[in-house]
Design a protein around this motif. Sequence first.
Motif: not given
Length: 351
Positions: A20, A58, A339
């Motif tokens: 993140t 994030k 991610l």
Amino acid sequence: MPVVQEDLLRNISRAICCATGVPTEDAHIVADHVVNNHLAGHDSHGTWFLPGYSRSMKENYRLWEDREVLRENATLQIIDGHGANGIVACTKAVDLAVEKAREATFGFIGLRNVSHIGRLGDYPPRIAEQGMLGMVWLNGGGLFMVPFGSADRRLRPEPISFAAPRRNGAPFMLDMTMTVVAGGKIEQKIVRDEPLPDGWVVDQSGNHVTDCHKYRDSEANGVLPLGGLQFGHKGFGLAMMVEMLVGPLSHAGCTKGDGGGGGVMVLAIDIEAFTDLNTYKDEVEGLRDWVCSARPLPGFNKIYAPGEIEEETKERRIKEGIDLPEKVWGDIIKTANELGVKLPAEVASVI
């Protein structure tokens, strides 16, 4: 149901949090917190939070270092976290409370404007490991507790946690809400599509709600205070006390129709200001041995002191792995892929 080994789950959780873009130390604090909650047997505060946590981290991460000290003296510090991550903030607040207590016997840290702090039981043992008594209170969490005699949601779960050092092994630890059940445990029933036990949720006619999906209708039902329909005045009274302690003293405010809540109190008490630490440990171990020597009733194997069940669960889950619902494991893998986290080869062997 997938069974995931602790080290694999921890590595994936850390990788997700690091991906993140938050500081590595913060990422590891959050990841370790949710995995350690599984080890303690509290899946309600485990990795099912990772997708939501990672999105929040994030999108709009606020550093603990950006906090504002609102008030301070020798024994206390009141902090506005300005949206800081709650798990990181509470972990750091524990260290501050211990520092204060070493200098002034009592160390009190109040927090406001921080995000979800996770499982309270993770924090006081960190204080107890320093030879002190540790306590944490929170007037945060979902607004789902009903006052005694009503089904209208008016209060939060109002959790508290306490830990004390012991001679050998992990500290004694009590972690409880003032509701009959934590909200996360209801969420786990929903994830597993399991019925709610009688006595958890009540509707406007005073009937037990067992359909877990009906819990979403916040106008129709709510979670009973500790003690249930018969003795819920006790849990309700304790909940009101938590609000009156935490809300004003943390500067977060009491829960009301127009907001309030979300305050945290962390307290460390230096035992050696009162008595020798070894004397204290002798006393509490003697208490434990006396109480736990009681004969178990049929259906009970032994008498546990607070925190001992969590330690047994931890030992077992480190050896045997952690059971995760299919949906939770799938959401973790999906979040990792989103991610760009490279998953270990061991993921393919999880069944």
